[in-house]
Motif scaffolding. Structure first.
Motif, PDB file in Angstrom:
ATOM      1  N   ALA A  16       0.832  -1.207   0.000  1.00  0.00           N
ATOM      2  CA  ALA A  16       0.000   0.000   0.000  1.00  0.00           C
ATOM      3  C   ALA A  16       0.866   1.256   0.000  1.00  0.00           C
ATOM      4  CB  ALA A  16      -0.934  -0.002   1.204  1.00  0.00           C
ATOM      5  N   ALA A  17       1.946   1.244   0.787  1.00  0.00           N
ATOM      6  CA  ALA A  17       2.835   2.403   0.827  1.00  0.00           C
ATOM      7  C   ALA A  17       3.524   2.617  -0.509  1.00  0.00           C
ATOM      8  CB  ALA A  17       3.866   2.229   1.941  1.00  0.00           C
ATOM      9  N   ALA A  18       3.950   1.520  -1.167  1.00  0.00           N
ATOM     10  CA  ALA A  18       4.609   1.651  -2.468  1.00  0.00           C
ATOM     11  C   ALA A  18       3.658   2.230  -3.510  1.00  0.00           C
ATOM     12  CB  ALA A  18       5.141   0.290  -2.919  1.00  0.00           C
ATOM     13  N   VAL A  19       2.415   1.747  -3.528  1.00  0.00           N
ATOM     14  CA  VAL A  19       1.432   2.256  -4.497  1.00  0.00           C
ATOM     15  C   VAL A  19       1.145   3.732  -4.233  1.00  0.00           C
ATOM     16  CG1 VAL A  19      -0.993   2.089  -5.182  1.00  0.00           C
ATOM     17  CG2 VAL A  19       0.399   0.025  -5.002  1.00  0.00           C
ATOM     18  N   LEU A  20       0.913   4.089  -2.955  1.00  0.00           N
ATOM     19  CA  LEU A  20       0.609   5.484  -2.627  1.00  0.00           C
ATOM     20  C   LEU A  20       1.801   6.395  -2.893  1.00  0.00           C
ATOM     21  CD1 LEU A  20      -1.446   5.008   0.648  1.00  0.00           C
ATOM     22  CD2 LEU A  20      -2.307   5.644  -1.616  1.00  0.00           C
ATOM     23  N   LEU A  21       3.004   5.922  -2.587  1.00  0.00           N
ATOM     24  CA  LEU A  21       4.198   6.729  -2.847  1.00  0.00           C
ATOM     25  C   LEU A  21       4.404   6.936  -4.344  1.00  0.00           C
ATOM     26  CD1 LEU A  21       6.553   8.122  -1.407  1.00  0.00           C
ATOM     27  CD2 LEU A  21       7.839   6.011  -1.694  1.00  0.00           C
ATOM     28  N   GLY A  22       4.212   5.870  -5.126  1.00  0.00           N
ATOM     29  CA  GLY A  22       4.341   5.997  -6.577  1.00  0.00           C
ATOM     30  C   GLY A  22       3.300   6.937  -7.167  1.00  0.00           C
ATOM     31  N   ALA A  23       2.040   6.786  -6.720  1.00  0.00           N
ATOM     32  CA  ALA A  23       0.982   7.672  -7.224  1.00  0.00           C
ATOM     33  C   ALA A  23       1.248   9.111  -6.809  1.00  0.00           C
ATOM     34  CB  ALA A  23      -0.371   7.215  -6.704  1.00  0.00           C
ATOM     35  N   ALA A  25       4.183  10.456  -6.227  1.00  0.00           N
ATOM     36  CA  ALA A  25       5.317  10.972  -7.005  1.00  0.00           C
ATOM     37  C   ALA A  25       4.884  11.361  -8.411  1.00  0.00           C
ATOM     38  CB  ALA A  25       6.421   9.928  -7.060  1.00  0.00           C
ATOM     39  N   VAL A  26       4.016  10.540  -9.020  1.00  0.00           N
ATOM     40  CA  VAL A  26       3.544  10.867 -10.379  1.00  0.00           C
ATOM     41  C   VAL A  26       2.716  12.142 -10.357  1.00  0.00           C
ATOM     42  CG1 VAL A  26       1.983  10.098 -12.208  1.00  0.00           C
ATOM     43  CG2 VAL A  26       3.646   8.515 -11.264  1.00  0.00           C
ATOM     44  N   LEU A  27       1.813  12.253  -9.378  1.00  0.00           N
ATOM     45  CA  LEU A  27       0.981  13.458  -9.308  1.00  0.00           C
ATOM     46  C   LEU A  27       1.814  14.695  -8.966  1.00  0.00           C
ATOM     47  CD1 LEU A  27      -2.189  12.046  -7.537  1.00  0.00           C
ATOM     48  CD2 LEU A  27      -1.924  12.666  -9.935  1.00  0.00           C
ATOM     49  N   ALA A  28       2.824  14.531  -8.092  1.00  0.00           N
ATOM     50  CA  ALA A  28       3.662  15.675  -7.740  1.00  0.00           C
ATOM     51  C   ALA A  28       4.505  16.123  -8.924  1.00  0.00           C
ATOM     52  CB  ALA A  28       4.551  15.316  -6.555  1.00  0.00           C
ATOM     53  N   PRO A  33       6.361  23.483  -9.535  1.00  0.00           N
ATOM     54  CA  PRO A  33       7.499  23.560  -8.608  1.00  0.00           C
ATOM     55  C   PRO A  33       8.311  22.262  -8.547  1.00  0.00           C
ATOM     56  CG  PRO A  33       5.521  24.436  -7.567  1.00  0.00           C
ATOM     57  CD  PRO A  33       5.099  23.809  -8.854  1.00  0.00           C
ATOM     58  N   VAL A  34       7.644  21.135  -8.545  1.00  0.00           N
ATOM     59  CA  VAL A  34       8.360  19.862  -8.482  1.00  0.00           C
ATOM     60  C   VAL A  34       9.047  19.581  -9.814  1.00  0.00           C
ATOM     61  CG1 VAL A  34       8.094  17.359  -8.161  1.00  0.00           C
ATOM     62  CG2 VAL A  34       6.824  18.948  -6.724  1.00  0.00           C
ATOM     63  N   ARG A  35       8.399  19.908 -10.913  1.00  0.00           N
ATOM     64  CA  ARG A  35       8.956  19.664 -12.247  1.00  0.00           C
ATOM     65  C   ARG A  35      10.291  20.394 -12.430  1.00  0.00           C
ATOM     66  NH1 ARG A  35       6.115  18.358 -17.125  1.00  0.00           N
ATOM     67  NH2 ARG A  35       4.294  18.347 -15.819  1.00  0.00           N
ATOM     68  N   GLY A  36      10.443  21.562 -11.838  1.00  0.00           N
ATOM     69  CA  GLY A  36      11.693  22.315 -11.956  1.00  0.00           C
ATOM     70  C   GLY A  36      12.846  21.658 -11.204  1.00  0.00           C
ATOM     71  N   TRP A  37      12.561  20.900 -10.160  1.00  0.00           N
ATOM     72  CA  TRP A  37      13.613  20.258  -9.368  1.00  0.00           C
ATOM     73  C   TRP A  37      14.052  18.912  -9.927  1.00  0.00           C
ATOM     74  CZ3 TRP A  37      16.182  22.213  -5.189  1.00  0.00           C
ATOM     75  CH2 TRP A  37      15.694  23.397  -4.663  1.00  0.00           C
ATOM     76  N   LEU A  38      13.227  18.320 -10.801  1.00  0.00           N
ATOM     77  CA  LEU A  38      13.554  16.997 -11.325  1.00  0.00           C
ATOM     78  C   LEU A  38      14.676  17.069 -12.351  1.00  0.00           C
ATOM     79  CD1 LEU A  38       9.986  15.464 -11.885  1.00  0.00           C
ATOM     80  CD2 LEU A  38      11.613  14.910 -10.086  1.00  0.00           C
ATOM     81  N   PRO A  39      15.533  16.042 -12.418  1.00  0.00           N
ATOM     82  CA  PRO A  39      16.568  16.019 -13.466  1.00  0.00           C
ATOM     83  C   PRO A  39      15.920  16.002 -14.855  1.00  0.00           C
ATOM     84  CG  PRO A  39      17.012  14.360 -11.775  1.00  0.00           C
ATOM     85  CD  PRO A  39      15.653  14.914 -11.492  1.00  0.00           C
ATOM     86  N   ALA A  40      16.651  16.488 -15.826  1.00  0.00           N
ATOM     87  CA  ALA A  40      16.095  16.638 -17.174  1.00  0.00           C
ATOM     88  C   ALA A  40      15.779  15.296 -17.822  1.00  0.00           C
ATOM     89  CB  ALA A  40      17.064  17.428 -18.050  1.00  0.00           C
ATOM     90  N   ASP A  41      16.507  14.223 -17.487  1.00  0.00           N
ATOM     91  CA  ASP A  41      16.282  12.949 -18.155  1.00  0.00           C
ATOM     92  C   ASP A  41      15.226  12.074 -17.456  1.00  0.00           C
ATOM     93  OD1 ASP A  41      17.878  12.650 -15.953  1.00  0.00           O
ATOM     94  OD2 ASP A  41      19.122  11.062 -16.845  1.00  0.00           O
ATOM     95  N   TRP A  42      14.610  12.556 -16.374  1.00  0.00           N
ATOM     96  CA  TRP A  42      13.567  11.776 -15.707  1.00  0.00           C
ATOM     97  C   TRP A  42      12.272  11.831 -16.503  1.00  0.00           C
ATOM     98  CZ3 TRP A  42      12.981  11.304  -9.806  1.00  0.00           C
ATOM     99  CH2 TRP A  42      14.183  10.854  -9.265  1.00  0.00           C
ATOM    100  N   ARG A  44       8.544  12.447 -17.317  1.00  0.00           N
ATOM    101  CA  ARG A  44       7.619  13.429 -16.753  1.00  0.00           C
ATOM    102  C   ARG A  44       6.233  13.205 -17.318  1.00  0.00           C
ATOM    103  NH1 ARG A  44      10.970  18.815 -16.024  1.00  0.00           N
ATOM    104  NH2 ARG A  44      12.985  17.869 -15.709  1.00  0.00           N
ATOM    105  N   VAL A  45       5.259  13.522 -16.495  1.00  0.00           N
ATOM    106  CA  VAL A  45       3.866  13.453 -16.920  1.00  0.00           C
ATOM    107  C   VAL A  45       3.419  14.867 -17.204  1.00  0.00           C
ATOM    108  CG1 VAL A  45       1.540  12.787 -16.220  1.00  0.00           C
ATOM    109  CG2 VAL A  45       3.480  11.425 -15.478  1.00  0.00           C
TER     110      VAL A  45
END
Length: 194
Positions: A16-23, A25-28, A33-42, A44-45
């Motif tokens: 349950a924690a893995a599913v919620l953490l993954g969801a 992370a995708v929503l964030a 603001p989060v998109r600017g901190w992510l590396p360029a090769d990650w 993105r949604v």
């Protein structure tokens, strides 16, 4: 709590924690603001992504099997959750312990009461509390002892194992009585000067 149930609970919580953490992370990653901190090769949604639009929902509804499968999956999930919740609650104390012959039982409250009385009689024990846990066929005694300040824990455990615990195991035979002992000490009161 049994090892199997404890392992199942931990596995369920981990999934349950893995599913919620993954969801999460995708929503964030969809926010600026989060998109600017992510590396360029990650990966993105896109922020304008639609997870379930009207056309896709209409295509799913065109299939006759989709609605019953969705309802059955939701009902199965609710039933599994209820079974898990009932299994968590059903860990209470056994009322009776079946003995070797059919119809012959031993009262669990009587056994725990006698075991507590006998444990209090061990030298160095100030107070004893006994709870019987587990299932009737696999009983487990949890003994909490409050020791006198000058008592030796090793001597108390030796006296407890040779006396009260051995007697309780004989009384519960042919069931194997597991015993957990917790030791605490009575605190000294500091002398007051008036």
């Amino acid at each position: 709590m049994s090892r199997l149930r404890s392992g199942a609970n931990r596995s369920s919580l981990f999934c349950a924690a893995a599913v919620l953490l993954g969801a999460g992370a995708v929503l964030a990653s969809m926010t600026a603001p989060v998109r600017g901190w992510l590396p360029a090769d990650w990966p993105r949604v896109g922020a304008d992504r639609v997870w379930l639009d009207q056309d896709m929902l209409g295509r799913w509804r065109d299939h006759g099997w989709w609605t019953p499968v969705a309802v059955a999956a939701a009902a199965l999930g609710v039933v599994l959750f209820l079974c898990w919740a009932v299994a968590q609650i059903r860990t209470g104390r056994p009322r009776e312990l079946p003995l070797g012959q059919p119809g012959v039982t031993l009262s669990a409250s009587a056994l725990s009461s006698v075991l507590a009385d006998r444990a209090r009689a061990v030298e160095g024990v100030a107070r004893a509390d006994v709870r019987l846990l587990g299932r009737p066929r696999r009983p487990r005694a949890r003994i909490t002892l409050v020791l006198d300040p000058d008592a030796s824990p090793e001597a108390v455990l030796r006296g407890l194992a040779r006396g009260p615990v051995a007697e309780a195991r004989t009384a519960a035979a042919p069931r194997d009585l597991r015993v957990d002992v917790r030791l605490t000490t009575r605190r000294h009161r500091a002398p007051r000067i008036h």
